[in-house]
Write a protein that holds these residues in place. Structure first.
Motif, PDB file in Angstrom:
ATOM      1  N   LEU A  12       8.666  -4.117   3.725  1.00 50.17           N
ATOM      2  CA  LEU A  12       8.452  -3.492   2.430  1.00 50.17           C
ATOM      3  C   LEU A  12       7.272  -2.558   2.602  1.00 50.17           C
ATOM      4  CD1 LEU A  12       8.806  -6.577   0.110  1.00 50.17           C
ATOM      5  CD2 LEU A  12      10.261  -4.565   0.080  1.00 50.17           C
ATOM      6  N   ILE A  13       7.243  -1.501   1.854  1.00 47.92           N
ATOM      7  CA  ILE A  13       6.171  -0.530   1.953  1.00 47.92           C
ATOM      8  C   ILE A  13       5.114  -0.827   0.893  1.00 47.92           C
ATOM      9  CG2 ILE A  13       5.584   1.926   1.800  1.00 47.92           C
ATOM     10  CD1 ILE A  13       7.337   1.230   4.204  1.00 47.92           C
ATOM     11  N   VAL A  14       3.875  -0.886   1.327  1.00 39.75           N
ATOM     12  CA  VAL A  14       2.745  -0.991   0.408  1.00 39.75           C
ATOM     13  C   VAL A  14       1.880   0.235   0.651  1.00 39.75           C
ATOM     14  CG1 VAL A  14       0.732  -2.316  -0.316  1.00 39.75           C
ATOM     15  CG2 VAL A  14       2.785  -3.502   0.481  1.00 39.75           C
ATOM     16  N   VAL A  15       1.841   1.108  -0.328  1.00 37.57           N
ATOM     17  CA  VAL A  15       1.004   2.304  -0.244  1.00 37.57           C
ATOM     18  C   VAL A  15      -0.345   1.921  -0.846  1.00 37.57           C
ATOM     19  CG1 VAL A  15       0.778   4.718  -0.929  1.00 37.57           C
ATOM     20  CG2 VAL A  15       3.051   3.759  -0.486  1.00 37.57           C
ATOM     21  N   PRO A  16      -1.399   1.857  -0.016  1.00 36.29           N
ATOM     22  CA  PRO A  16      -2.690   1.355  -0.510  1.00 36.29           C
ATOM     23  C   PRO A  16      -3.215   2.066  -1.753  1.00 36.29           C
ATOM     24  CG  PRO A  16      -2.734   1.517   1.873  1.00 36.29           C
ATOM     25  CD  PRO A  16      -1.448   2.162   1.424  1.00 36.29           C
ATOM     26  N   THR A  17      -3.133   3.390  -1.794  1.00 39.65           N
ATOM     27  CA  THR A  17      -3.646   4.127  -2.952  1.00 39.65           C
ATOM     28  C   THR A  17      -2.853   3.792  -4.205  1.00 39.65           C
ATOM     29  OG1 THR A  17      -4.324   5.917  -1.487  1.00 39.65           O
ATOM     30  CG2 THR A  17      -4.230   6.418  -3.840  1.00 39.65           C
ATOM     31  N   LEU A  18      -1.535   3.709  -4.069  1.00 40.89           N
ATOM     32  CA  LEU A  18      -0.688   3.367  -5.210  1.00 40.89           C
ATOM     33  C   LEU A  18      -0.952   1.929  -5.659  1.00 40.89           C
ATOM     34  CD1 LEU A  18       1.492   4.532  -7.059  1.00 40.89           C
ATOM     35  CD2 LEU A  18       3.198   3.628  -5.473  1.00 40.89           C
ATOM     36  N   ALA A  19      -1.123   1.017  -4.710  1.00 34.83           N
ATOM     37  CA  ALA A  19      -1.423  -0.374  -5.051  1.00 34.83           C
ATOM     38  C   ALA A  19      -2.756  -0.473  -5.781  1.00 34.83           C
ATOM     39  CB  ALA A  19      -1.442  -1.234  -3.781  1.00 34.83           C
ATOM     40  N   LYS A  20      -3.717   0.325  -5.369  1.00 29.38           N
ATOM     41  CA  LYS A  20      -5.020   0.331  -6.033  1.00 29.38           C
ATOM     42  C   LYS A  20      -4.905   0.855  -7.468  1.00 29.38           C
ATOM     43  CE  LYS A  20      -9.681   2.156  -5.414  1.00 29.38           C
ATOM     44  NZ  LYS A  20     -10.531   3.023  -4.591  1.00 29.38           N
ATOM     45  N   LEU A  21      -4.062   1.862  -7.668  1.00 25.74           N
ATOM     46  CA  LEU A  21      -3.903   2.461  -8.991  1.00 25.74           C
ATOM     47  C   LEU A  21      -3.059   1.618  -9.936  1.00 25.74           C
ATOM     48  CD1 LEU A  21      -3.235   6.147  -7.956  1.00 25.74           C
ATOM     49  CD2 LEU A  21      -5.235   5.303  -9.185  1.00 25.74           C
ATOM     50  N   LEU A  22      -1.949   1.067  -9.430  1.00 27.93           N
ATOM     51  CA  LEU A  22      -0.980   0.398 -10.300  1.00 27.93           C
ATOM     52  C   LEU A  22      -0.993  -1.109 -10.176  1.00 27.93           C
ATOM     53  CD1 LEU A  22       2.140   2.706  -9.769  1.00 27.93           C
ATOM     54  CD2 LEU A  22       0.325   2.904 -11.488  1.00 27.93           C
ATOM     55  N   GLY A  23      -1.525  -1.635  -9.088  1.00 32.46           N
ATOM     56  CA  GLY A  23      -1.444  -3.051  -8.782  1.00 32.46           C
ATOM     57  C   GLY A  23      -0.504  -3.248  -7.603  1.00 32.46           C
ATOM     58  N   THR A  24      -0.782  -4.234  -6.791  1.00 32.50           N
ATOM     59  CA  THR A  24       0.023  -4.464  -5.587  1.00 32.50           C
ATOM     60  C   THR A  24       1.471  -4.766  -5.931  1.00 32.50           C
ATOM     61  OG1 THR A  24      -1.932  -5.277  -4.438  1.00 32.50           O
ATOM     62  CG2 THR A  24       0.202  -5.816  -3.462  1.00 32.50           C
ATOM     63  N   ASN A  25       1.707  -5.719  -6.822  1.00 28.50           N
ATOM     64  CA  ASN A  25       3.080  -6.083  -7.179  1.00 28.50           C
ATOM     65  C   ASN A  25       3.828  -4.896  -7.775  1.00 28.50           C
ATOM     66  OD1 ASN A  25       2.655  -8.738  -6.340  1.00 28.50           O
ATOM     67  ND2 ASN A  25       1.980  -9.369  -8.367  1.00 28.50           N
ATOM     68  N   GLU A  26       3.171  -4.174  -8.652  1.00 23.48           N
ATOM     69  CA  GLU A  26       3.804  -3.024  -9.303  1.00 23.48           C
ATOM     70  C   GLU A  26       4.166  -1.961  -8.271  1.00 23.48           C
ATOM     71  OE1 GLU A  26       1.599  -5.307 -12.291  1.00 23.48           O
ATOM     72  OE2 GLU A  26       1.037  -4.533 -10.325  1.00 23.48           O
ATOM     73  N   SER A  27       3.275  -1.715  -7.314  1.00 26.65           N
ATOM     74  CA  SER A  27       3.558  -0.675  -6.323  1.00 26.65           C
ATOM     75  C   SER A  27       4.706  -1.089  -5.404  1.00 26.65           C
ATOM     76  CB  SER A  27       2.308  -0.329  -5.514  1.00 26.65           C
ATOM     77  OG  SER A  27       1.921  -1.392  -4.673  1.00 26.65           O
ATOM     78  N   ILE A  28       4.789  -2.365  -5.046  1.00 26.93           N
ATOM     79  CA  ILE A  28       5.892  -2.839  -4.201  1.00 26.93           C
ATOM     80  C   ILE A  28       7.217  -2.726  -4.945  1.00 26.93           C
ATOM     81  CG2 ILE A  28       6.890  -4.894  -3.109  1.00 26.93           C
ATOM     82  CD1 ILE A  28       3.974  -5.737  -2.448  1.00 26.93           C
ATOM     83  N   ILE A  29       7.243  -3.143  -6.193  1.00 20.54           N
ATOM     84  CA  ILE A  29       8.473  -3.087  -6.994  1.00 20.54           C
ATOM     85  C   ILE A  29       8.894  -1.642  -7.214  1.00 20.54           C
ATOM     86  CG2 ILE A  29       9.429  -3.541  -9.296  1.00 20.54           C
ATOM     87  CD1 ILE A  29       7.608  -6.133  -9.215  1.00 20.54           C
ATOM     88  N   LEU A  30       7.943  -0.785  -7.541  1.00 19.39           N
ATOM     89  CA  LEU A  30       8.252   0.626  -7.755  1.00 19.39           C
ATOM     90  C   LEU A  30       8.799   1.248  -6.474  1.00 19.39           C
ATOM     91  CD1 LEU A  30       7.969   2.579 -10.175  1.00 19.39           C
ATOM     92  CD2 LEU A  30       5.864   3.378  -9.125  1.00 19.39           C
ATOM     93  N   GLN A  31       8.214   0.917  -5.335  1.00 11.68           N
ATOM     94  CA  GLN A  31       8.683   1.439  -4.052  1.00 11.68           C
ATOM     95  C   GLN A  31      10.105   0.957  -3.762  1.00 11.68           C
ATOM     96  OE1 GLN A  31       6.611   3.576  -2.073  1.00 11.68           O
ATOM     97  NE2 GLN A  31       8.621   3.981  -1.230  1.00 11.68           N
ATOM     98  N   GLN A  32      10.409  -0.296  -4.091  1.00  8.98           N
ATOM     99  CA  GLN A  32      11.747  -0.840  -3.845  1.00  8.98           C
ATOM    100  C   GLN A  32      12.778  -0.166  -4.755  1.00  8.98           C
ATOM    101  OE1 GLN A  32      12.133  -2.531  -1.266  1.00  8.98           O
ATOM    102  NE2 GLN A  32      14.170  -3.388  -1.437  1.00  8.98           N
ATOM    103  N   ILE A  33      12.414   0.073  -5.996  1.00  9.10           N
ATOM    104  CA  ILE A  33      13.324   0.785  -6.905  1.00  9.10           C
ATOM    105  C   ILE A  33      13.525   2.214  -6.411  1.00  9.10           C
ATOM    106  CG2 ILE A  33      13.589   1.690  -9.258  1.00  9.10           C
ATOM    107  CD1 ILE A  33      12.265  -0.979 -10.209  1.00  9.10           C
ATOM    108  N   HIS A  34      12.463   2.828  -5.927  1.00 11.32           N
ATOM    109  CA  HIS A  34      12.564   4.173  -5.347  1.00 11.32           C
ATOM    110  C   HIS A  34      13.551   4.178  -4.180  1.00 11.32           C
ATOM    111  CE1 HIS A  34      11.345   8.080  -3.786  1.00 11.32           C
ATOM    112  NE2 HIS A  34      11.111   7.515  -2.617  1.00 11.32           N
TER     113      HIS A  34
END
Length: 146
Positions: A12-34
């Motif tokens: 799974l992709i975790v983009v550190p900047t996105l995780a910092k802005l949105l939250g780790t779980n939110e960034s992982i879920i958003l990346q998976q939907i993407h």
């Protein structure tokens, strides 16, 4: 030794900047939907949509609980980064369809909050799952293409 655990699954992709802005779980879920939106053939209201149940997301992201996924999706919807609708033919089918509001994510860049990130609809990102097609006329169809 333990090399197999690092090589046999797609990450799974975790983009550190996105995780910092949105939250780790939110960034992982958003990346998976993407990821699934890039493979979707469902165009509704001028956008690509994908439908996923919470259980399907738990299967794809097994270290995040169903209740946490629900909360994260609600947070993403409330912030305007994710939109959900019900396009199901059967009204009793409550499976949600999702699309990402890339325009709202790009506003983060425009506001100087995350200059390093670019949110593009055409970008392909790997998943932790084998190639699957999510979506057809039935909301729970998931086909393994391996």
């Amino acid at each position: 030794m333990n090399g197999n655990i690092l090589l046999n699954e797609r990450p799974l992709i975790v983009v550190p900047t996105l995780a910092k802005l949105l939250g780790t779980n939110e960034s992982i879920i958003l990346q998976q939907i993407h990821y699934w939106l890039q493979r979707s053939k469902h165009i509704k209201l001028g956008r690509k949509w994908v439908y996923l149940t919470y259980d399907q997301l738990v299967e794809q992201i097994p270290f995040i609980s169903k209740s946490t996924i629900k909360r994260a999706i609600l947070k993403l919807e409330n912030k305007g980064y994710l939109t959900s609708q019900n396009f199901n033919k059967l009204k009793l089918d409550k499976t949600k369809w999702y699309t990402i509001n890339y325009e709202n994510l790009n506003e983060l860049k425009d506001e100087g909050i995350c200059e390093d990130l670019t949110f593009m609809e055409e970008e392909l990102i790997p998943s932790d799952q084998p190639e699957q097609v999510v979506g057809s006329d039935g909301a729970d169809d998931v086909f393994n293409l391996d």
